[in-house]
Design an enzyme around this catalytic site. Structure first.
Site, PDB file in Angstrom:
ATOM      1  N   ASP A  15       0.816  -1.216   0.000  1.00  0.00           N
ATOM      2  CA  ASP A  15       0.000   0.000   0.000  1.00  0.00           C
ATOM      3  C   ASP A  15       0.849   1.265   0.000  1.00  0.00           C
ATOM      4  OD1 ASP A  15      -2.563  -0.853  -0.218  1.00  0.00           O
ATOM      5  OD2 ASP A  15      -3.128  -0.557   1.866  1.00  0.00           O
ATOM      6  N   ASP A  28       3.567  -9.030   9.552  1.00  0.00           N
ATOM      7  CA  ASP A  28       3.828  -7.624   9.269  1.00  0.00           C
ATOM      8  C   ASP A  28       5.233  -7.469   8.700  1.00  0.00           C
ATOM      9  OD1 ASP A  28       1.346  -6.859  10.060  1.00  0.00           O
ATOM     10  OD2 ASP A  28       1.940  -6.016  11.988  1.00  0.00           O
ATOM     11  N   ASP A  41       7.931  -6.126   9.559  1.00  0.00           N
ATOM     12  CA  ASP A  41       9.133  -6.255  10.396  1.00  0.00           C
ATOM     13  C   ASP A  41       9.247  -7.637  11.030  1.00  0.00           C
ATOM     14  OD1 ASP A  41       6.795  -5.421  11.853  1.00  0.00           O
ATOM     15  OD2 ASP A  41       8.057  -5.255  13.630  1.00  0.00           O
ATOM     16  N   ASP A  77      -7.691  -7.149  13.554  1.00  0.00           N
ATOM     17  CA  ASP A  77      -7.289  -8.484  13.987  1.00  0.00           C
ATOM     18  C   ASP A  77      -8.153  -8.977  15.147  1.00  0.00           C
ATOM     19  OD1 ASP A  77      -6.318  -6.541  15.685  1.00  0.00           O
ATOM     20  OD2 ASP A  77      -4.211  -7.054  15.413  1.00  0.00           O
TER      21      ASP A  77
END
Length: 539
Positions: free
Chosen positions: A136, A195, A197, A289
């Protein structure tokens, strides 16, 4: 028109001398204190003590459950059916289910290679693994770099897809939802989400997928987060203590007693059928989530927490990033509670006991009451009592029980036990920020859907900082790690001033030496108010 003097507006009983005005104010205070202030403050103290007992009882019960689990309960692979996956000579890789790996990104310049590389290194048959990079990014240069990295991996035989969309509608939830619409994922049975990281070990899928394969009632297998930068600064050490408690205690208790807990948004594997049955990803709150987890639980699905399965990740080391993250993590659950409380009560697929757990323990105590209690009681009500000696605050409710339980709660991070006192002060400061976010979520204020992606620094910052330090003849370990923040936090400084005043008054006229705590807490608010928290980002 006759000249009007100031004295004409002041009764003769209120002369203009400073001493007399002070005396009149003191007299007025005495007149309103006994009939009004004392009863109100006493009620506030009683309410605070009740909340203290509720929070303490909930925390103590969780610690007892965790202790019971550690001593008497079997490990997940012994409680659930689990068998290692192995290649079959006759059917080949068909013994392995098709797995989708989703990596949502937004301008992840510093960490995109790490996450893509970790996903590509997963020990899983190449023809049974599909990696989906959902980008994105708004920066065209970063988008170009991520796309080229995906192409490079694809040229090496990795089944990887680079996906973008027209707008960031729905943020992460919208990104994940859009990713599930592609026809090429219809063969996938499970989806692992990481994610940008996060760095899963190669055996991540081999250790988690068998639980879902052999236990059809399970919708989610959640791994524990392991932080690669926890030693970056004092702020990251404090965050590590809080999150270790969350995983070691809260997630373990939810998994062991109710087979339910909040999905952490990353580092977990979902059964795609469960996602679809729950209604898919929704962007009505900033905790998509948790939203999905609650809806899936209400459909009867169960969750499993795997404490021994760890995924490396990064903590926000700048205070601005941490504040944004905590706003989202506090506002989102409160807003979700507002929208789902009635649905939970009316649901007929789960037991009454589970409804009580979700509404009372999971939402009300842990995500609403605890923030408000920590802020109002310890930073407002308790300090105010120094001006009203008629209101007694028992030490058992303000010092002894909370300190004992907080000490026990720190066992999730034993290496940081010596930082316990700093952690308490820091958490009380952050309780102010979390309380504001919680109220915004409950009232659905204008910042209720504010989404700011947590900035990750990755290894690039560490390497750059080390290079600059060495060039200047400095040791990296001796670098200054704090700086004046992007802006002065006036509300924190105002609270610091309030606590200083309360502390000085207690020092002069008090009997219980509460000024020691008030001064220390005021210093903590001052440090945060001036932004001396977190890691320096070189300009």
């Amino acid at each position: 028109m006759a000249e009007v003097s100031l004295k004409s507006f002041i009764p003769e009983s209120f002369p203009l001398s400073t001493a007399d005005i002070t005396g009149q104010i003191g007299l007025l205070w005495e007149l309103i204190k006994v009939p009004f202030v004392v009863p109100l403050l006493r009620v506030a103290v009683y309410m605070g003590l009740v909340m203290s007992m509720i929070v303490s009882a909930e925390r103590l019960s969780m610690l007892i459950v965790v202790l019971f689990v550690k001593l008497f309960m079997k490990k997940p692979e012994n409680r659930y059916k689990w068998e290692p996956l192995q290649e079959d000579v006759e059917i080949g890789d068909s013994a392995f289910p098709m797995v989708l790996v989703q990596i949502p990104m937004y301008n992840e310049k510093e960490v995109y290679k790490i996450s893509i590389g970790a996903a590509c290194n997963l020990s899983w048959p190449a023809d049974r693994l599909l990696i989906q990079v959902l980008d994105d990014s708004s920066d065209p240069d970063i988008k170009d770099m991520i796309e080229k990295e995906c192409i490079r991996r694809e040229n090496k035989g990795v089944n990887i897809r680079y996906q973008t969309r027209e707008t960031r509608r729905g943020y992460k939830a919208g990104n994940l939802k859009e990713g599930m619409k592609h026809d090429y994922i219809k063969e996938c049975e499970y989806v692992a989400i990481f994610d940008a990281d996060f760095r899963p070990e190669p055996d991540f899928l081999r250790r988690s997928i068998p639980f879902l394969m052999h236990n059809p009632e399970l919708a989610l297998a959640q791994a524990r987060w392991k932080f690669v930068n926890s030693d970056e600064c004092l702020s990251t050490r404090m965050q590590e203590m809080s999150l270790d408690y969350h995983f070691t205690v809260e997630q373990e208790v939810g998994s062991s007693t109710h087979a339910f807990f909040g999905f952490n948004g990353t580092g977990g594997v979902w059964r795609i059928a469960a996602i679809n049955e729950a209604g898919g990803w929704k962007d009505r709150t900033t905790v998509e989530d948790m939203d999905l987890a609650v809806r899936a639980s209400l459909k009867g699905w169960k969750f499993l927490y795997l404490g021994d399965l760890q995924v490396k990740s990064e903590l926000p080391s700048t205070f601005k990033a941490y504040r944004s993250q905590q706003h989202r993590w506090s506002c989102g659950p409160a807003n979700l509670f507002r929208k789902m409380a009635i649905d939970i009560v009316r649901n007929k697929k789960v037991s009454l006991w589970k409804k009580v757990y979700v509404i009372y323990n999971f939402f009300f105590v842990r995500r609403i009451m605890v923030h408000m209690f920590n802020f109002f009681f310890y930073n407002v009500i308790f300090p105010l009592t120094v001006f009203v000696p008629e209101v007694d605050v028992p030490k058992w409710g303000t010092i002894y029980i909370p300190f004992i339980l907080t000490t026990l709660s720190s066992f999730g991070t034993p290496r940081s036990f010596h930082l316990l006192f700093y952690w308490i002060l820091f958490e009380n400061v952050m309780a102010f920020h979390r309380t504001k976010a919680t109220i915004i979520g409950l009232l659905e204020g204008k910042r209720a859907n504010e989404w700011v992606v947590t900035k990750k620094l990755g290894d690039a910052f560490k390497n750059k900082s080390n290079t600059e330090s060495e060039a200047q003849g400095e040791s990296p370990a001796k670098r200054v790690r704090f700086k004046l923040g992007d802006g002065i936090l006036l509300h924190e400084l105002e609270l610091a001033m309030f606590l200083y005043v309360c502390g000085f008054y207690d020092f002069l006229y008090g009997r219980n030496n509460y000024f020691i705590y008030m001064f220390l807490q005021a210093i903590a608010f001052t440090i945060v108010g001036f932004g001396y928290v977190g890691t320096i980002i070189p300009m």
